[in-house]
Write an enzyme that holds these catalytic residues in place. Sequence first.
Site, mmCIF file in Angstrom:
data_model
loop_
_atom_site.group_PDB
_atom_site.id
_atom_site.type_symbol
_atom_site.label_atom_id
_atom_site.label_comp_id
_atom_site.label_asym_id
_atom_site.label_seq_id
_atom_site.Cartn_x
_atom_site.Cartn_y
_atom_site.Cartn_z
ATOM 1 N N ASP A 1 94.190 18.362 -33.024
ATOM 2 C CA ASP A 1 94.177 19.458 -32.053
ATOM 3 C C ASP A 1 93.218 19.024 -30.951
ATOM 4 O O ASP A 1 92.095 18.599 -31.238
ATOM 5 C CB ASP A 1 93.678 20.738 -32.736
ATOM 6 N N CYS B 1 89.645 20.611 -30.888
ATOM 7 C CA CYS B 1 88.866 20.528 -32.129
ATOM 8 C C CYS B 1 87.718 19.538 -31.965
ATOM 9 O O CYS B 1 87.931 18.365 -31.640
ATOM 10 C CB CYS B 1 89.807 20.113 -33.258
ATOM 11 N N CYS C 1 87.880 16.512 -34.126
ATOM 12 C CA CYS C 1 88.977 15.642 -33.691
ATOM 13 C C CYS C 1 88.487 14.750 -32.548
ATOM 14 O O CYS C 1 88.833 13.565 -32.470
ATOM 15 C CB CYS C 1 90.166 16.471 -33.219
ATOM 16 N N ARG D 1 95.894 24.336 -33.827
ATOM 17 C CA ARG D 1 95.479 25.288 -34.863
ATOM 18 C C ARG D 1 95.757 26.748 -34.497
ATOM 19 O O ARG D 1 96.001 27.574 -35.369
ATOM 20 C CB ARG D 1 93.985 25.121 -35.164
#
Length: 274
Positions: A155, A158, A161, A185
């Site tokens: 994502d 994120c 991430c 998400r």
Amino acid sequence: MNKKTMLSALVASLLIIGLANAEDKAAVAPAASTETTATTATAAAPAASSAAASIDTASLNEKLKPLFGSAADSINPTPVNGIYEAKFGTELVYVSADGRYFFSGDLIDGSTRTNLSEQSRTVERKAMLSKIEEKDAVIFKAKGEQKHLLTVFTDVDCGYCVKLHKEVPQLNEAGVSVRYLAYPRAGVGSESYKKIVNVWCADDKLDAMTKSKAGETIATKECENPVAKEFELGQKLGVNGTPALFTEDGTMIPGYRPADQLVKILDDMKTKVN
């Protein structure tokens, strides 16, 4: 409602009903401990019919349909006599041969401490991930020989991430190709979804991914894309957060791990296989 949500809701509702019934009976019968229940089940196993191995799985599946809203993807025998594994994607339910009793949870081989349920889920994940076409992923390929392929549901909004993406060059240098799949998400149609669609529709997906994760605004583009399909795939695989990492054999590594730790995990796994 997808199969996973339906299955979880059904199991939860049955647990509530079970607890209510247990309270009604508490005055006349003590609650059985896990150990007691397990012992009883073991003692009862020999009484199961030896014909269970030839069970009509089609008939059993028909009995499960009203409970789960659809037929199981597969029904297979377990090492426990008279108990079968019904598989809905990577969600597992164990059911008696007559379809009357079932339970949700992991089946463990006590002698080897092997999680048989996780083994089954891993096989299913590998099969599902093997169907992904290269054109539908954003792949940062290994430098030189590819030693490992790591699939990552990501994502762009994120934090972890972003942290992992900063270490992708290190993973590439160690022979690890990172194959990104989309998992906004907040769901399909959200702002995160729109941002990640821009990445998948960009002329240079690698550059767009890196810029997006660096907080840069990239050009808004629309195209035929696999983002919604990959979000659904992630749910089927059991993804409930990002980043979610999967090895080539279907093993799930939840959450962020530093690059050097990931390389060690992947190397150790390959050594055990070989």
